[in-house]
Design an enzyme around this catalytic site. Structure first.
Site, PDB file in Angstrom:
ATOM      1  CB  ALA A  66      26.485 -47.979  55.129  1.00 12.75           C
ATOM      2  NE  ARG A  87      28.470 -32.554  72.542  1.00  9.93           N
ATOM      3  CZ  ARG A  87      27.557 -32.523  73.504  1.00  9.93           C
ATOM      4  NH1 ARG A  87      27.905 -32.724  74.766  1.00  9.93           N
ATOM      5  NH2 ARG A  87      26.292 -32.298  73.206  1.00  9.93           N
ATOM      6  CG  ASP A  97      24.221 -23.761  83.186  1.00 11.58           C
ATOM      7  OD1 ASP A  97      25.377 -23.323  83.339  1.00 11.58           O
ATOM      8  OD2 ASP A  97      23.967 -24.772  82.503  1.00 11.58           O
ATOM      9  CE  LYS A 138      21.905 -42.246  77.597  1.00 21.06           C
ATOM     10  NZ  LYS A 138      21.152 -41.716  76.453  1.00 21.06           N
ATOM     11  CE  LYS A 180      20.663 -37.002  64.615  1.00 19.87           C
ATOM     12  NZ  LYS A 180      19.810 -37.745  65.574  1.00 19.87           N
ATOM     13  CD  GLU A 186      23.034 -33.920  69.991  1.00 16.22           C
ATOM     14  OE1 GLU A 186      23.258 -32.889  69.339  1.00 16.22           O
ATOM     15  OE2 GLU A 186      23.922 -34.533  70.607  1.00 16.22           O
ATOM     16  CD  GLU A 216      19.853 -38.398  77.173  1.00 19.08           C
ATOM     17  OE1 GLU A 216      19.067 -38.441  76.205  1.00 19.08           O
ATOM     18  OE2 GLU A 216      21.077 -38.522  77.057  1.00 19.08           O
ATOM     19  CB  CYS A 234      25.019 -40.277  73.234  1.00 23.13           C
ATOM     20  SG  CYS A 234      23.940 -39.032  73.951  1.00 23.13           S
TER      21      CYS A 234
END
Length: 439
Positions: A255, A332, A30, A207, A325, A155, A151, A263
């Protein structure tokens, strides 16, 4: 096998650690020096259950390392993975592929001998063709194959998804890549994981199609929830009734306030733009995007309605959960990013708690008061709103919550609690898609 993983974000770090755990020798590269320093010190840049221990074990055993300069890793690699970000491009919604193409240029200059270059990033159809063109133009002498290997990681459950996947999709145009990719994923043979070899463009589209379908499924049940409220039906029972049909399945039929994350919002928008440019518009997905955006914005109105109107001046709202979540610190496109500003625009004070997401939320939410725990967040509030279904919010001390609130009002946007239980405890309780009589 020797693997170089370009990018240590969510996909790159999880994939690199899991490949190392399979027994391969992996170097994660990175350009963010601070991130590499953190990883070399054993500190994770993201929250993902089990990741810190997995990384530590494979670093200790010499199979996993982190580098700012990937030259040596790329030169000696059998496979080089591109796992950099592809955010939505400002202005038009297309995926920004600048990081992908920059990685391709870097790889072109360094590969030595036959190398398989694998796109792990989520990229539009045809990106593999362009990566191949870039490398061939830069290194006409290079011996390589470009592969698509998308992928499918959730998460909060990414390690399990990588090690026990429903399937592995590999898009190839050069048959020399097949045995190498088969060997990389050979540890999955024990579980008889299907490995689907396709053309490269088919793999890239698979994907996007998967994420678009799941986003559509979430949006469908959210619209059913609104209809249930109008008709006096229970969306949870509707979801169970249709989910028991094997043709439909029960997953992604919960719901709530709308989908978010790294994503679905990005990928649905990119797919819509790709389809429009190809002259084959996807009306269902276009509508899905519009409905989801509107739904997140409408959640603040539900909270205001529970307090009797749209003027919330002098009112305090407690938000429990901020991430899109549970079991992640990812903010995001989280619904809370729409709900909190809308509530403050109505005059409310917003105080909030999230087990893992407050550091990231603080960068994105001006004016929100962050608290140290759920009860601290609720104290003195006029209403408590469950935004994210973290486990610790599933068994709150409701008697304590009632005492801490100015008035016993809860808006449960995740349907964590049962209406009859909340009514018995004296709460004015509002949830998603359940009949008015049960609230």
């Amino acid at each position: 096998m020797r693997v170089a993983m370009i990018g240590t974000g969510y996909v790159g770090l999880v994939s690199g650690a899991c490949f190392a755990d399979f027994g391969h020798v992996v170097t994660c590269v990175d350009k963010d020096a601070a991130k590499i320093d953190r990883l070399n010190a054993g500190r994770m840049p993201i929250y993902e259950p089990g990741l810190e221990d997995l990384v530590a074990a494979n670093v200790r055993d010499g199979r996993l390392s982190f580098a700012l300069d990937g030259a040596d890793a790329i030169r000696t690699a059998d496979a080089v993975f591109i796992a950099v970000g592809t955010p939505s491009r400002r202005g038009d919604g297309h995926a920004d592929l600048s990081y992908v193409y920059a990685a391709a240029e870097e790889i072109a200059d360094l590969i030595n001998g036959f190398t398989v270059i694998v796109t792990k990033s989520t990229v539009p159809v045809g990106t593999g063709d362009e990566i191949e063109r870039i490398i061939r133009a830069r290194r006409p002498d290079a011996d390589f194959a470009v592969v698509s290997n998308p992928e499918f990681l959730r998460e909060g459950a990414a390690i399990g998804d990588f090690k026990r996947p429903d399937r592995v999709v590999v898009g190839i145009e050069d048959e020399r890549a097949r045995p190498l990719m088969t060997e990389l994923y050979r540890p999955l043979n024990l579980n008889e994981t299907p490995i689907l070899f396709t053309g490269r463009r088919t793999s890239e589209l698979t994907k996007y199609a998967a994420n678009a379908f799941l986003a559509l499924k979430i949006t469908f049940i959210n619209e059913m929830a609104d209809l249930c409220e109008s008709l006096g039906a229970d969306v949870q029972q509707v979801a169970r009734g249709i989910g028991l049909d094997n043709r439909i399945g029960s997953k992604f039929l919960h719901a709530g306030p709308g989908y978010g994350g790294s994503c679905f919002p990005k990928d649905t928008l990119a797919l819509v733009r790709t389809a429009t440019d190809a002259g084959s518009p996807l009306r269902l997905i276009e509508t899905t995007v519009e409905i989801n955006d509107a739904r997140k914005k409408a959640m603040a109105d539900r909270v205001a309605a529970a307090l009797g109107g749209t003027d919330l001046k002098g009112k305090t709202v407690a938000l429990l959960g901020l991430t899109f979540k549970p079991n992640t610190d990812d903010m995001r496109d989280a619904p809370s990013l729409d709900v909190a500003p809308a509530l403050m625009a109505m005059g409310a004070t917003v105080q909030a708690f999230d087990p893992e997401g407050m550091h990231e939320a603080a960068k994105l939410m001006d004016g929100v008061v962050f608290r140290d725990g759920p009860y601290d967040a609720v104290e003195g509030a006029d209403v408590v709103v469950i935004m994210t279904e973290w486990d610790q919010f599933r068994a709150l001390d409701l008697d304590r919550i009632k005492l801490l609130l100015k008035q016993p009002v809860m808006v449960d946007l995740r349907n964590v609690y049962r209406p009859e239980d909340m009514k018995a405890r004296g709460f004015h309780y509002s949830s998603i898609g359940r009949p008015e009589s049960a609230r």
